[in-house]
Design a protein around this motif. Structure first.
Motif, PDB file in Angstrom:
ATOM      1  N   ASN A   1       0.808  -1.219   0.000  1.00  0.00           N
ATOM      2  CA  ASN A   1       0.000   0.000   0.000  1.00  0.00           C
ATOM      3  C   ASN A   1       0.843   1.273   0.000  1.00  0.00           C
ATOM      4  O   ASN A   1       0.334   2.356   0.254  1.00  0.00           O
ATOM      5  CB  ASN A   1      -0.910   0.013   1.225  1.00  0.00           C
ATOM      6  N   LYS A   2       2.129   1.144  -0.276  1.00  0.00           N
ATOM      7  CA  LYS A   2       3.038   2.286  -0.185  1.00  0.00           C
ATOM      8  C   LYS A   2       3.606   2.647  -1.557  1.00  0.00           C
ATOM      9  O   LYS A   2       3.906   1.779  -2.382  1.00  0.00           O
ATOM     10  CB  LYS A   2       4.199   1.983   0.756  1.00  0.00           C
ATOM     11  N   LEU A   3       3.751   3.939  -1.750  1.00  0.00           N
ATOM     12  CA  LEU A   3       4.547   4.464  -2.858  1.00  0.00           C
ATOM     13  C   LEU A   3       5.751   5.159  -2.239  1.00  0.00           C
ATOM     14  O   LEU A   3       5.584   6.116  -1.477  1.00  0.00           O
ATOM     15  CB  LEU A   3       3.751   5.454  -3.692  1.00  0.00           C
ATOM     16  N   GLN A   4       6.947   4.687  -2.529  1.00  0.00           N
ATOM     17  CA  GLN A   4       8.168   5.267  -1.979  1.00  0.00           C
ATOM     18  C   GLN A   4       8.810   6.196  -3.002  1.00  0.00           C
ATOM     19  O   GLN A   4       8.940   5.856  -4.172  1.00  0.00           O
ATOM     20  CB  GLN A   4       9.170   4.179  -1.575  1.00  0.00           C
TER      21      GLN A   4
ATOM     22  N   VAL B   1      16.875  10.966   1.382  1.00  0.00           N
ATOM     23  CA  VAL B   1      15.639  10.850   2.149  1.00  0.00           C
ATOM     24  C   VAL B   1      14.714   9.884   1.412  1.00  0.00           C
ATOM     25  O   VAL B   1      14.645   9.912   0.172  1.00  0.00           O
ATOM     26  CB  VAL B   1      14.944  12.218   2.310  1.00  0.00           C
ATOM     27  N   VAL B   2      14.018   9.037   2.160  1.00  0.00           N
ATOM     28  CA  VAL B   2      13.016   8.139   1.598  1.00  0.00           C
ATOM     29  C   VAL B   2      11.658   8.543   2.152  1.00  0.00           C
ATOM     30  O   VAL B   2      11.430   8.486   3.370  1.00  0.00           O
ATOM     31  CB  VAL B   2      13.310   6.667   1.933  1.00  0.00           C
ATOM     32  N   LEU B   3      10.748   8.974   1.278  1.00  0.00           N
ATOM     33  CA  LEU B   3       9.408   9.401   1.666  1.00  0.00           C
ATOM     34  C   LEU B   3       8.392   8.345   1.268  1.00  0.00           C
ATOM     35  O   LEU B   3       8.520   7.721   0.203  1.00  0.00           O
ATOM     36  CB  LEU B   3       9.064  10.732   1.002  1.00  0.00           C
ATOM     37  N   ASP B   4       7.389   8.170   2.119  1.00  0.00           N
ATOM     38  CA  ASP B   4       6.332   7.182   1.876  1.00  0.00           C
ATOM     39  C   ASP B   4       4.986   7.885   1.753  1.00  0.00           C
ATOM     40  O   ASP B   4       4.710   8.860   2.477  1.00  0.00           O
ATOM     41  CB  ASP B   4       6.261   6.165   3.015  1.00  0.00           C
ATOM     42  N   TYR B   5       4.166   7.367   0.849  1.00  0.00           N
ATOM     43  CA  TYR B   5       2.770   7.809   0.775  1.00  0.00           C
ATOM     44  C   TYR B   5       1.882   6.581   0.860  1.00  0.00           C
ATOM     45  O   TYR B   5       2.087   5.589   0.153  1.00  0.00           O
ATOM     46  CB  TYR B   5       2.493   8.570  -0.520  1.00  0.00           C
ATOM     47  N   ASN B   6       0.870   6.657   1.728  1.00  0.00           N
ATOM     48  CA  ASN B   6      -0.055   5.549   1.931  1.00  0.00           C
ATOM     49  C   ASN B   6      -1.158   5.621   0.883  1.00  0.00           C
ATOM     50  O   ASN B   6      -1.974   6.548   0.882  1.00  0.00           O
ATOM     51  CB  ASN B   6      -0.642   5.618   3.342  1.00  0.00           C
ATOM     52  N   ILE B   7      -1.197   4.636  -0.002  1.00  0.00           N
ATOM     53  CA  ILE B   7      -2.165   4.631  -1.087  1.00  0.00           C
ATOM     54  C   ILE B   7      -3.589   4.560  -0.558  1.00  0.00           C
ATOM     55  O   ILE B   7      -4.522   5.096  -1.153  1.00  0.00           O
ATOM     56  CB  ILE B   7      -1.894   3.450  -2.041  1.00  0.00           C
TER      57      ILE B   7
ATOM     58  N   GLU C   1      -4.891   6.149   1.721  1.00  0.00           N
ATOM     59  CA  GLU C   1      -5.396   7.469   2.094  1.00  0.00           C
ATOM     60  C   GLU C   1      -5.880   8.259   0.889  1.00  0.00           C
ATOM     61  O   GLU C   1      -6.379   9.376   1.045  1.00  0.00           O
ATOM     62  CB  GLU C   1      -4.295   8.263   2.809  1.00  0.00           C
ATOM     63  N   LEU C   2      -5.737   7.690  -0.303  1.00  0.00           N
ATOM     64  CA  LEU C   2      -6.076   8.436  -1.514  1.00  0.00           C
ATOM     65  C   LEU C   2      -7.556   8.778  -1.579  1.00  0.00           C
ATOM     66  O   LEU C   2      -7.932   9.901  -1.922  1.00  0.00           O
ATOM     67  CB  LEU C   2      -5.651   7.631  -2.748  1.00  0.00           C
TER      68      LEU C   2
ATOM     69  N   SER D   1       7.635   1.050  -6.135  1.00  0.00           N
ATOM     70  CA  SER D   1       6.346   0.537  -5.692  1.00  0.00           C
ATOM     71  C   SER D   1       6.165  -0.871  -6.220  1.00  0.00           C
ATOM     72  O   SER D   1       6.686  -1.225  -7.283  1.00  0.00           O
ATOM     73  CB  SER D   1       5.204   1.432  -6.181  1.00  0.00           C
ATOM     74  N   GLN D   2       5.405  -1.667  -5.482  1.00  0.00           N
ATOM     75  CA  GLN D   2       5.119  -3.027  -5.951  1.00  0.00           C
ATOM     76  C   GLN D   2       4.178  -3.026  -7.143  1.00  0.00           C
ATOM     77  O   GLN D   2       3.996  -4.054  -7.786  1.00  0.00           O
ATOM     78  CB  GLN D   2       4.517  -3.854  -4.811  1.00  0.00           C
ATOM     79  N   ALA D   3       3.589  -1.893  -7.450  1.00  0.00           N
ATOM     80  CA  ALA D   3       2.711  -1.819  -8.624  1.00  0.00           C
ATOM     81  C   ALA D   3       3.468  -2.057  -9.913  1.00  0.00           C
ATOM     82  O   ALA D   3       2.877  -2.392 -10.934  1.00  0.00           O
ATOM     83  CB  ALA D   3       2.029  -0.458  -8.675  1.00  0.00           C
ATOM     84  N   PHE D   4       4.786  -1.908  -9.873  1.00  0.00           N
ATOM     85  CA  PHE D   4       5.589  -2.094 -11.075  1.00  0.00           C
ATOM     86  C   PHE D   4       5.978  -3.557 -11.298  1.00  0.00           C
ATOM     87  O   PHE D   4       6.669  -3.870 -12.251  1.00  0.00           O
ATOM     88  CB  PHE D   4       6.857  -1.239 -11.002  1.00  0.00           C
ATOM     89  N   LEU D   5       5.554  -4.461 -10.413  1.00  0.00           N
ATOM     90  CA  LEU D   5       5.907  -5.876 -10.544  1.00  0.00           C
ATOM     91  C   LEU D   5       4.836  -6.619 -11.310  1.00  0.00           C
ATOM     92  O   LEU D   5       3.642  -6.422 -11.097  1.00  0.00           O
ATOM     93  CB  LEU D   5       6.088  -6.513  -9.168  1.00  0.00           C
TER      94      LEU D   5
END
Length: 488
Positions: free
Chosen positions: A252-255, A317-323, A325-326, A437-441
């Motif tokens: 659920n993360k986009l880094q 820096v590594v930033l995370d966004y919680n998908i 929460e979209l 992101s795991q969306a690229f797998l």
């Protein structure tokens, strides 16, 4: 009656030098022959050269003997060397080393010394010649190499004047980075090379180029092989320990990986400066290690008319966004990075020299470079100005985000009218942005045509234009997966 030329064909040979090049020894055997004389063992002039060993020709010895001719440090050194050595050889075999003045010639595969005509032509530039040279040599590279040339001066006396005739017997180049040596012509010890010199009479010569370097002892060879074996064994162990696993972000993360470099700062009032930085994250974003969000560079002294200071300070820096929460929050706000340039003098007085900020380009992966203009606030009172001069005014800002858009501000308009500021210097910042992101797998693609199309677009880096597109794709894919589970 005709005869076949028995001389060997000359070509350039290339050798990889695992050993130190200073251990190289080359022996030249040269003699003048009549007609078709064979390579017998009589009458050969022999001379052995080590790498970059200087040997003087007859004309060089005459020149460097006179101290009046020696002006440079190298010429003075040669004067001392010539004074302490003499040559009684019948044939004059000598060398040019890397310290001598040579230029690369296209013909002949070797270097030669500049002639007087070439020295005159070197002052001008011939466009046509330059263009033709570029056409003949379309791929030319600058290699860092040393050169050495073993020569023979086969000239003659005219009355009491020596008319030199220099002939290249062997040309060597050594690439110090690749440790590769080229030699023209190649070593020979079975058959000789042959050439002739035309003058009042035609003179024929034969010569050998022999490699007489000392071979490595069996004990040293064994130690070297054992050392190489241990290195290779260690590399194999390291490769086996690396299992090839790659830590993926949660589903659920986009880094967003940000790699910064603070390059330079210039045109500030005081000479000794450093930079503090702070990354302000909106509520949509998070960072696992909060210590990454702020830091400080080393102190640098400025130089030159622009008062330029080079920092070269890197951080990441590594930033995370919680998908997830979209749906509730919508498109996320962009994080900002704030910089404060601070000076320090000999009395340990700290002053704020400049403030600036930049919204982070998290929407699109790539390489970015910014030159940010800085400013500082001017104290309204005279006491404030005196305080800056005598005491310093660093850390007088309760909220540095005020210079941008304060994170706690919710109003439609932010009024900064009345704030007294003055422009100061500039800082240079370089930044690399990487999305993960795991969306690229492939293994997380669904079977439906619509989902497959979405994730194929995500897998193509050229089509990932912004974080908004990624998040919208996640949103559509998530709805489709929920619908597929309800209606199998």
């Amino acid at each position: 009656m005709s005869h076949v030329d028995e001389s060997l064909r000359k070509y350039t040979a290339i050798y990889r030098c695992s050993d130190d090049i200073t251990n190289l020894k080359i022996r030249i055997k040269l003699k003048e022959v009549n007609g078709l004389d064979r390579d017998d063992s009589n009458g050969w002039e022999q001379k052995t050269f080590t790498w970059q060993q200087k040997a003087f020709s007859k004309s060089e010895r005459e020149f460097y003997k006179d101290a009046k001719n020696c002006v440079t440090d190298l010429e003075k050194k040669y004067h001392q060397d010539v004074t302490n050595s003499e040559s009684g050889a019948k044939l004059d075999v000598f060398s040019y080393t890397n310290e001598d003045d040579f230029v690369l010639k296209e013909s002949g595969n070797y270097f030669h010394k500049r002639s007087e005509e070439e020295e005159r032509d070197a002052d001008g530039f011939d466009y046509k010649k330059s263009l033709m040279a570029a056409v003949r040599n379309p791929a030319s590279y600058n290699y860092e190499f040393d050169a050495m040339f073993i020569m023979a001066d086969l000239g003659e006396y005219v009355d009491t004047t020596w008319i030199k005739h220099e002939k290249v017997l062997c040309a060597l180049k050594y690439d110090k980075n690749l440790k590769v040596m080229s030699i023209y012509p190649d070593f020979t010890n079975s058959e000789s090379y042959r050439f002739k010199v035309d003058g009042n009479t035609t003179r024929n010569f034969r010569y050998f180029v022999e490699n007489v370097s000392e071979n490595m002892s069996e004990d040293d060879r064994f130690k070297e092989k054992e050392f190489i074996r241990k290195i290779n064994s260690h590399k194999s162990v390291m490769l086996r320990q690396f299992d090839g696993s790659f830590v993926l972000p949660p589903k659920n993360k986009l880094q967003v990986n940000l790699f910064f470099e603070i390059l330079w700062a210039k045109q500030f009032e005081y000479d000794t400066i450093y930079v503090q930085y702070f990354i302000d994250l909106p509520s949509d974003w998070s960072c696992e290690d909060d210590s990454q969000l702020q830091g400080i560079t080393q102190t640098c002294h400025t130089k030159g008319e622009e008062s330029l200071a080079h920092f070269g300070h890197v951080f990441d820096v590594v930033l995370d966004y919680n998908i997830e929460e979209l749906d509730r929050r919508g498109i996320p706000k962009s994080p900002y990075v704030y910089f404060e340039i601070i000076s320090k003098d000999n009395w340990s007085r700290y002053r704020t020299e400049g403030l600036t900020y930049k919204n982070l380009p998290v929407a699109k992966p790539g390489n970015y470079r910014f030159e940010l203009q800085c400013f500082r606030l001017i104290p309204e009172s005279i006491s404030g100005q005196l305080r800056r001069f005598f005491i310093g005014d660093c850390s007088s800002y309760s909220d540095i985000t005020w210079i941008g858009l304060p994170k706690d501000y919710e109003g439609p308009v932010l009024n900064k009218y009345g704030a007294n500021t003055v422009g100061t210097g500039q800082i240079g910042v370089r930044m690399n942005v990487v999305h993960q992101s795991q969306a690229f797998l492939d293994k997380y693609k669904e079977n439906s045509d619509e989902n497959r199309e979405i994730f194929e677009k995500l897998n193509s880096s050229s089509l990932v234009k912004s974080v908004e597109q990624v998040l919208q794709a996640f949103k559509r894919a998530r709805k489709n997966m929920i619908a597929a589970r309800k209606n199998p």
